[in-house]
Each structure stands twice: as structure tokens, then as C-alpha cells.
Design a protein around this motif. Structure first.
Motif, PDB file in Angstrom:
ATOM      1  N   ALA A  87      -8.580   0.571  -3.749  1.00  0.00           N
ATOM      2  CA  ALA A  87      -9.506   0.255  -2.659  1.00  0.00           C
ATOM      3  C   ALA A  87     -10.467  -0.864  -3.056  1.00  0.00           C
ATOM      4  N   GLN A 112      -6.651   5.648  -6.565  1.00  0.00           N
ATOM      5  CA  GLN A 112      -6.874   5.294  -5.167  1.00  0.00           C
ATOM      6  C   GLN A 112      -8.161   4.478  -5.010  1.00  0.00           C
ATOM      7  N   ARG A 113      -9.200   4.867  -5.739  1.00  0.00           N
ATOM      8  CA  ARG A 113     -10.451   4.108  -5.708  1.00  0.00           C
ATOM      9  C   ARG A 113     -10.254   2.702  -6.271  1.00  0.00           C
ATOM     10  N   TYR A 120       0.840  -1.203   0.000  1.00  0.00           N
ATOM     11  CA  TYR A 120       0.000   0.000   0.000  1.00  0.00           C
ATOM     12  C   TYR A 120       0.874   1.253   0.000  1.00  0.00           C
TER      13      TYR A 120
END
Length: 279
Positions: free
Chosen positions: A143, A139-140, A30
Motif C-alpha cells: 500500500a 499488505q501495508r 495487485y
């Protein structure tokens, strides 16, 4: 009175970088944002890796810096000079002697130990950047664990060239969760990330990201079942200096004869083998 604090940064800056590092270790692969500091070298020349190294160094550490396998390149020499000026700690060219190894584009040939830390300099930490320019969207996608665009990119390479053409920085899946950019290391080095005994930290100063591969973490290079991941093929070749095989080579050409020959890319590994032969 010293002009600078030990290891250049003030203690508050070191703590902030260390906190981001701890978070990165806790979530393998991450990308953790951090407040990247201004450094006396240009962004893009290893500021992310250097900030990690300076935040971790102690008085008893021994540091090694390499650039594309070489200990004596301009980038490596100047970073070593800066570290020495700011800390006064010992330097080494021997991988086995170092406690912290900062590298650009290579992982040493000598297997790393559990008491060592490898710091990799990273220019572009986002593996989705080639297929998605927006940071918000990447980033989405991380996720949601939505990596179909990367798979499509690799599929298009196979359709055009009948193979995956990522010469370096081939994306990897870390701990069965995050797809990660391993920095521009050659494909040959990707396998060294898997179940590494040493802690591997990756820093991007310009992009302000830190991420990590903790020891003994699963790392898989992305590939299809019918088109498996393949590294550079050096089978049947040996170093013309030390005679080593099964290592990553530089391909060189003699200007006079035009003859092609091979040499260990890891300069300290080659020199160590030569010194052992002379004993």
C-alpha cells in the motif's frame, strides 16, 4: 443427467472467481484475495491456475496445458484429463491453436496473440515473503509502495556473489506501481511479460490469491543501473533436434560419452519445427 456442472464449479463459484479476476485485471500486479475452492488435486499442484482456467472456459475454447515447457509431464497430463472430463472441450499441444494456455514455470516460445489468455500457476504469490513473513505487514508495504527490503535482498546477492542470483521468479515492477512475483518462470521469460498482447493471469490456490498483467502493460525486472538485469545466456547454442537458437534450452548430458548438448525446453515448439522440416 451429468454428475457435475460444466467445468466442475457451480455457476456461483465461477462468478466469484471471475469477479476477483476482473478486479485483478483492473489493478495490474495487485494480489486479489479469493475464496479458493477445494479441488480433486492437491494444493501446490496447480489448483490456483486450474480454478482460473475452469472459470473462464466456454464450449468453444481450446485449451493447452504445459509443465516446465513439456506437454506430456505428469502434472500437465492429469490437469488436461480433468479439464476434458469436466468440459469435453478440445485440447491441443499447439500454442497458436489454443485460446487458453495454462502453464507451470514457463511461457511458450511462440508469441501469444491478443485473443489468447495465459494462466500461470503460482506457488508463492507474495514477492516480499522472503523478507517479511507477516501477511498484514506485506499488505501495508504494498500500500505504501515500500519495497526497500526487496532492493536490499538483491543488493546482498550482488555483495556476496557479484551478481543477482535469482534463478527464477525474479521480481518485477508492474505498471510502475506494484512489485510482483511472476511465478517461478526463468529470467529468460520475464521479458515476455512486458507489453504482452495476451492477457496474463496468475493464480495461487493454496495462498488464495489472483493477480494479473493486462495486455500492453509495462513490466520491468528489478535491477540496478550498474548491475542490469540479465537473462540466462544461450548464445551460440542450438537445439540438437530442430536446430533452433535464441530460445530457452534444457542442458542435457549423454551418459555414455559425457557430452553436453542442448534441447528446446518448449517441447511443442521443437516438434513443430521438426514437422516443418519433414514437409
Amino acid at each position: 443427467m451429468k454428475a457435475y456442472n460444466f467445468a466442475f464449479f457451480d455457476e456461483g463459484s465461477k462468478r466469484e472467481i471471475r469477479r476477483a479476476t476482473v478486479k485483478a485485471i483492473s489493478i495490474p500486479g495487485y494480489q486479489v484475495p479469493f475464496a479458493s475452492r477445494e479441488m480433486p488435486i492437491a494444493r501446490g499442484w496447480g489448483t490456483g491456475g486450474l480454478q482460473l482456467t475452469l472459470s473462464l472456459l466456454g464450449q468453444d475454447d481450446i485449451v493447452k496445458v504445459i509443465d516446465q515447457g513439456c506437454d506430456e509431464s505428469v502434472n500437465a497430463v492429469n490437469i488436461k484429463k480433468f479439464i476434458n472430463k469436466m468440459t469435453g472441450i478440445r485440447e491441443t499441444e499447439q500454442t497458436a491453436t489454443a485460446t487458453i494456455i495454462q502453464s507451470r514455470h514457463r511461457i511458450p516460445e511462440v508469441e501469444l496473440r491478443a485473443d489468447q489468455i495465459l494462466v500461470l500457476q503460482v506457488p508463492i504469490p507474495e514477492p516480499l515473503r522472503e523478507v517479511e513473513p507477516s501477511e498484514y505487514i506485506t499488505q501495508r508495504l504494498h500500500a505504501d509502495q515500500e519495497y526497500s527490503a526487496i532492493w536490499l535482498m538483491l543488493f546482498e546477492q550482488i555483495m556476496k556473489h557479484n551478481k543477482m542470483t535469482t534463478g527464477a521468479d525474479h521480481p518485477v515492477l508492474v505498471h510502475q506501481r506494484y512489485v510482483m512475483s511472476p511465478s517461478p518462470i526463468p529470467r529468460y521469460d520475464n521479458c515476455k511479460l512486458h507489453n504482452s498482447k495476451a492477457l496474463i493471469l496468475l493464480g495461487a490456490g493454496r495462498e488464495k490469491k489472483i493477480y494479473a498483467i493486462p495486455p500492453y502493460t509495462t513490466v520491468q525486472s528489478l535491477a540496478f543501473n550498474d548491475y542490469p538485469f540479465q537473462t540466462e545466456d544461450f548464445s551460440g547454442r542450438t537445439c540438437h533436434l530442430c536446430g533452433a537458437s535464441a530460445v530457452y534450452f534444457d542442458e542435457l548430458i549423454d551418459e555414455e560419452s559425457g557430452h553436453k548438448y542442448y534441447q528446446c525446453n518448449d517441447s511443442s515448439y521443437c516438434l513443430q519445427r521438426l514437422n516443418q522440416e519433414l514437409l
